[in-house]
Design a protein around this motif. Structure first.
Motif, PDB file in Angstrom:
ATOM      1  N   GLU A   1      -0.710  20.354   0.127  1.00 28.13           N
ATOM      2  CA  GLU A   1       0.584  20.402  -0.058  1.00 28.13           C
ATOM      3  C   GLU A   1       0.713  21.352  -1.475  1.00 28.13           C
ATOM      4  OE1 GLU A   1       3.174  21.087   2.375  1.00 28.13           O
ATOM      5  OE2 GLU A   1       1.260  20.925   3.508  1.00 28.13           O
ATOM      6  N   ASP A   2       0.236  20.816  -2.573  1.00 30.54           N
ATOM      7  CA  ASP A   2       0.497  21.037  -3.803  1.00 30.54           C
ATOM      8  C   ASP A   2      -0.261  22.557  -4.211  1.00 30.54           C
ATOM      9  OD1 ASP A   2      -1.892  20.090  -4.030  1.00 30.54           O
ATOM     10  OD2 ASP A   2      -2.040  19.073  -5.734  1.00 30.54           O
ATOM     11  N   GLU A   3      -0.862  22.933  -2.945  1.00 32.57           N
ATOM     12  CA  GLU A   3      -1.711  24.397  -3.362  1.00 32.57           C
ATOM     13  C   GLU A   3      -1.018  25.256  -2.767  1.00 32.57           C
ATOM     14  OE1 GLU A   3      -6.234  22.223  -3.586  1.00 32.57           O
ATOM     15  OE2 GLU A   3      -5.496  22.982  -1.699  1.00 32.57           O
TER      16      GLU A   3
ATOM     17  N   ARG B   1       0.943  -1.103  -0.084  1.00 37.50           N
ATOM     18  CA  ARG B   1      -0.070   0.062  -0.174  1.00 37.50           C
ATOM     19  C   ARG B   1       0.984   1.337  -0.034  1.00 37.50           C
ATOM     20  NH1 ARG B   1      -1.785   3.433   3.762  1.00 37.50           N
ATOM     21  NH2 ARG B   1      -1.245   2.268   5.489  1.00 37.50           N
ATOM     22  N   GLU B   2       1.785   1.160   0.871  1.00 38.67           N
ATOM     23  CA  GLU B   2       2.856   2.501   0.737  1.00 38.67           C
ATOM     24  C   GLU B   2       3.353   2.651  -0.474  1.00 38.67           C
ATOM     25  OE1 GLU B   2       5.388   2.051   4.117  1.00 38.67           O
ATOM     26  OE2 GLU B   2       3.629   2.173   5.635  1.00 38.67           O
ATOM     27  N   ALA B   3       3.963   1.595  -0.938  1.00 38.18           N
ATOM     28  CA  ALA B   3       4.637   1.604  -2.331  1.00 38.18           C
ATOM     29  C   ALA B   3       3.642   2.095  -3.259  1.00 38.18           C
ATOM     30  CB  ALA B   3       5.163   0.104  -2.618  1.00 38.18           C
ATOM     31  N   HIS B   4       2.466   1.732  -3.411  1.00 33.98           N
ATOM     32  CA  HIS B   4       1.239   2.117  -4.436  1.00 33.98           C
ATOM     33  C   HIS B   4       1.061   3.655  -4.132  1.00 33.98           C
ATOM     34  CE1 HIS B   4      -1.918   2.126  -6.990  1.00 33.98           C
ATOM     35  NE2 HIS B   4      -2.745   2.788  -5.891  1.00 33.98           N
ATOM     36  N   LEU B   5       1.037   4.094  -2.925  1.00 34.61           N
ATOM     37  CA  LEU B   5       0.998   5.541  -2.910  1.00 34.61           C
ATOM     38  C   LEU B   5       2.147   6.385  -3.100  1.00 34.61           C
ATOM     39  CD1 LEU B   5      -0.928   5.533   0.673  1.00 34.61           C
ATOM     40  CD2 LEU B   5      -1.993   6.241  -1.399  1.00 34.61           C
ATOM     41  N   ARG B   6       3.489   5.794  -2.936  1.00 34.71           N
ATOM     42  CA  ARG B   6       4.592   6.526  -3.322  1.00 34.71           C
ATOM     43  C   ARG B   6       4.856   6.407  -4.911  1.00 34.71           C
ATOM     44  NH1 ARG B   6       7.810   4.954   1.889  1.00 34.71           N
ATOM     45  NH2 ARG B   6       7.182   6.697   3.138  1.00 34.71           N
ATOM     46  N   ASP B   7       4.176   5.501  -5.528  1.00 31.53           N
ATOM     47  CA  ASP B   7       4.404   5.437  -6.951  1.00 31.53           C
ATOM     48  C   ASP B   7       4.015   6.642  -7.767  1.00 31.53           C
ATOM     49  OD1 ASP B   7       4.676   4.391  -9.624  1.00 31.53           O
ATOM     50  OD2 ASP B   7       3.168   3.076  -9.531  1.00 31.53           O
ATOM     51  N   PRO B   8       5.052   7.226  -8.441  1.00 29.74           N
ATOM     52  CA  PRO B   8       4.726   8.477  -9.394  1.00 29.74           C
ATOM     53  C   PRO B   8       3.528   8.421 -10.242  1.00 29.74           C
ATOM     54  CG  PRO B   8       7.044   7.898  -9.462  1.00 29.74           C
ATOM     55  CD  PRO B   8       6.434   6.809  -8.876  1.00 29.74           C
ATOM     56  N   SER B   9       3.186   7.332 -10.733  1.00 30.62           N
ATOM     57  CA  SER B   9       1.841   7.025 -11.621  1.00 30.62           C
ATOM     58  C   SER B   9       0.674   7.045 -10.839  1.00 30.62           C
ATOM     59  CB  SER B   9       2.178   5.772 -12.485  1.00 30.62           C
ATOM     60  OG  SER B   9       2.147   4.817 -11.465  1.00 30.62           O
ATOM     61  N   THR B  10       0.639   7.099  -9.414  1.00 34.27           N
ATOM     62  CA  THR B  10      -0.393   6.954  -8.551  1.00 34.27           C
ATOM     63  C   THR B  10      -0.779   8.547  -8.463  1.00 34.27           C
ATOM     64  OG1 THR B  10       0.149   5.203  -7.586  1.00 34.27           O
ATOM     65  CG2 THR B  10      -1.733   6.304  -6.636  1.00 34.27           C
TER      66      THR B  10
ATOM     67  N   THR C   1      -2.120  11.269  -6.120  1.00 35.37           N
ATOM     68  CA  THR C   1      -2.222  11.709  -4.839  1.00 35.37           C
ATOM     69  C   THR C   1      -2.223  13.114  -4.190  1.00 35.37           C
ATOM     70  OG1 THR C   1      -0.021  11.443  -4.170  1.00 35.37           O
ATOM     71  CG2 THR C   1      -1.139   9.406  -4.085  1.00 35.37           C
ATOM     72  N   VAL C   2      -2.907  13.447  -3.320  1.00 32.43           N
ATOM     73  CA  VAL C   2      -2.770  14.501  -2.584  1.00 32.43           C
ATOM     74  C   VAL C   2      -2.054  14.486  -1.386  1.00 32.43           C
ATOM     75  CG1 VAL C   2      -4.470  15.810  -4.004  1.00 32.43           C
ATOM     76  CG2 VAL C   2      -5.132  14.859  -1.908  1.00 32.43           C
ATOM     77  N   ALA C   3      -1.356  15.467  -0.778  1.00 32.47           N
ATOM     78  CA  ALA C   3      -0.928  15.341   0.566  1.00 32.47           C
ATOM     79  C   ALA C   3      -1.583  16.577   1.253  1.00 32.47           C
ATOM     80  CB  ALA C   3       0.560  15.403   0.408  1.00 32.47           C
ATOM     81  N   TYR C   4      -1.798  16.323   2.663  1.00 31.15           N
ATOM     82  CA  TYR C   4      -2.415  16.930   3.600  1.00 31.15           C
ATOM     83  C   TYR C   4      -1.669  17.015   4.659  1.00 31.15           C
ATOM     84  CZ  TYR C   4      -5.440  18.583   7.427  1.00 31.15           C
ATOM     85  OH  TYR C   4      -5.949  19.442   8.516  1.00 31.15           O
ATOM     86  N   ALA C   5      -1.092  18.171   5.179  1.00 29.07           N
ATOM     87  CA  ALA C   5      -0.260  18.337   6.282  1.00 29.07           C
ATOM     88  C   ALA C   5      -1.045  18.359   7.736  1.00 29.07           C
ATOM     89  CB  ALA C   5       0.537  19.870   6.352  1.00 29.07           C
ATOM     90  N   ILE C   6      -0.319  17.316   8.464  1.00 33.63           N
ATOM     91  CA  ILE C   6      -1.133  17.141   9.707  1.00 33.63           C
ATOM     92  C   ILE C   6      -0.866  18.263  10.718  1.00 33.63           C
ATOM     93  CG2 ILE C   6      -1.365  15.561  11.536  1.00 33.63           C
ATOM     94  CD1 ILE C   6      -0.269  13.157   9.773  1.00 33.63           C
ATOM     95  N   PRO C   7      -1.913  18.919  11.104  1.00 30.48           N
ATOM     96  CA  PRO C   7      -1.666  20.037  12.095  1.00 30.48           C
ATOM     97  C   PRO C   7      -0.776  19.453  13.202  1.00 30.48           C
ATOM     98  CG  PRO C   7      -3.846  20.018  11.526  1.00 30.48           C
ATOM     99  CD  PRO C   7      -3.241  18.893  10.881  1.00 30.48           C
TER     100      PRO C   7
ATOM    101  N   ARG D   1       6.313  11.405   4.989  1.00 33.45           N
ATOM    102  CA  ARG D   1       6.952  12.805   5.557  1.00 33.45           C
ATOM    103  C   ARG D   1       7.273  13.237   3.892  1.00 33.45           C
ATOM    104  NH1 ARG D   1       8.325  15.522   8.978  1.00 33.45           N
ATOM    105  NH2 ARG D   1       8.942  14.490  10.834  1.00 33.45           N
ATOM    106  N   ILE D   2       6.859  14.528   3.755  1.00 36.40           N
ATOM    107  CA  ILE D   2       7.005  15.254   2.454  1.00 36.40           C
ATOM    108  C   ILE D   2       8.097  16.501   2.753  1.00 36.40           C
ATOM    109  CG2 ILE D   2       6.220  16.386   0.525  1.00 36.40           C
ATOM    110  CD1 ILE D   2       3.703  14.429   0.771  1.00 36.40           C
ATOM    111  N   GLY D   3       9.266  16.414   2.494  1.00 31.88           N
ATOM    112  CA  GLY D   3      10.021  17.698   3.053  1.00 31.88           C
ATOM    113  C   GLY D   3      10.178  17.603   4.398  1.00 31.88           C
ATOM    114  N   MET D   4       9.997  18.587   5.258  1.00 32.94           N
ATOM    115  CA  MET D   4      10.032  18.420   6.547  1.00 32.94           C
ATOM    116  C   MET D   4       8.703  18.507   7.496  1.00 32.94           C
ATOM    117  SD  MET D   4      13.191  18.381   7.013  1.00 32.94           S
ATOM    118  CE  MET D   4      13.197  18.765   8.876  1.00 32.94           C
ATOM    119  N   VAL D   5       7.482  18.040   6.525  1.00 31.43           N
ATOM    120  CA  VAL D   5       6.275  18.135   7.208  1.00 31.43           C
ATOM    121  C   VAL D   5       5.831  16.386   7.003  1.00 31.43           C
ATOM    122  CG1 VAL D   5       3.973  19.010   6.661  1.00 31.43           C
ATOM    123  CG2 VAL D   5       5.815  20.342   5.973  1.00 31.43           C
ATOM    124  N   GLU D   6       5.068  16.264   8.223  1.00 28.97           N
ATOM    125  CA  GLU D   6       4.418  14.988   8.198  1.00 28.97           C
ATOM    126  C   GLU D   6       2.996  15.165   7.503  1.00 28.97           C
ATOM    127  OE1 GLU D   6       3.712  11.516  11.399  1.00 28.97           O
ATOM    128  OE2 GLU D   6       3.660  13.482  12.002  1.00 28.97           O
ATOM    129  N   CYS D   7       2.551  14.351   6.581  1.00 31.95           N
ATOM    130  CA  CYS D   7       1.617  14.463   5.805  1.00 31.95           C
ATOM    131  C   CYS D   7       0.652  13.118   5.695  1.00 31.95           C
ATOM    132  CB  CYS D   7       1.673  15.170   4.488  1.00 31.95           C
ATOM    133  SG  CYS D   7       2.617  16.506   4.419  1.00 31.95           S
TER     134      CYS D   7
END
Length: 120
Positions: A117-119, A33-42, A44-50, A73-79
């Protein structure tokens, strides 16, 4: 007496093997599941956890809505990385905005507009 000891030993060994096989299959499924979510062809959107919010709260609400997600973790943010098409973006936003979020200390966090995060 010897039969009872043998029976307990067999149950413990078989139980241990069963638990190990179950955990192994669970870890493999999570890895897929994690590999599928990290696959560039999938898509996805990322929501930074407050800060102070348990990511399981967000993941549980998304799972109830039928969406696949995982903490990353995207950059320094947990998402929370969420698999969705472009047309599902507003549905995901609505699900996250509808979650009553509490900080670790129990205080209620103010609900606001969800920004991915992409917005930013």
């Amino acid at each position: 007496m010897a039969a009872a000891v043998f029976f307990v030993l067999v149950v413990v060994v078989i139980g241990g093997i069963g638990i190990n096989l179950y955990l192994r299959s669970w870890v493999r499924e999570e890895s897929r599941r994690e590999a599928h979510l990290r696959d560039p062809s999938t898509h996805t959107v990322a929501y930074a956890i407050p800060n102070g919010v348990d990511p399981v709260t967000v993941e549980s609400a998304l799972a109830l809505a039928g969406l696949t997600s995982g903490v990353d973790r995207i950059g320094m943010v947990e998402c929370v990385r969420i698999e969705c098409t472009e047309s599902q973006r507003e549905q995901v936003r609505g699900v996250i905005e509808g979650i009553p979020m509490n900080a670790y200390d129990g205080s209620q966090l103010p609900a606001g507009h969800v920004v991915f995060e992409d917005e930013r």
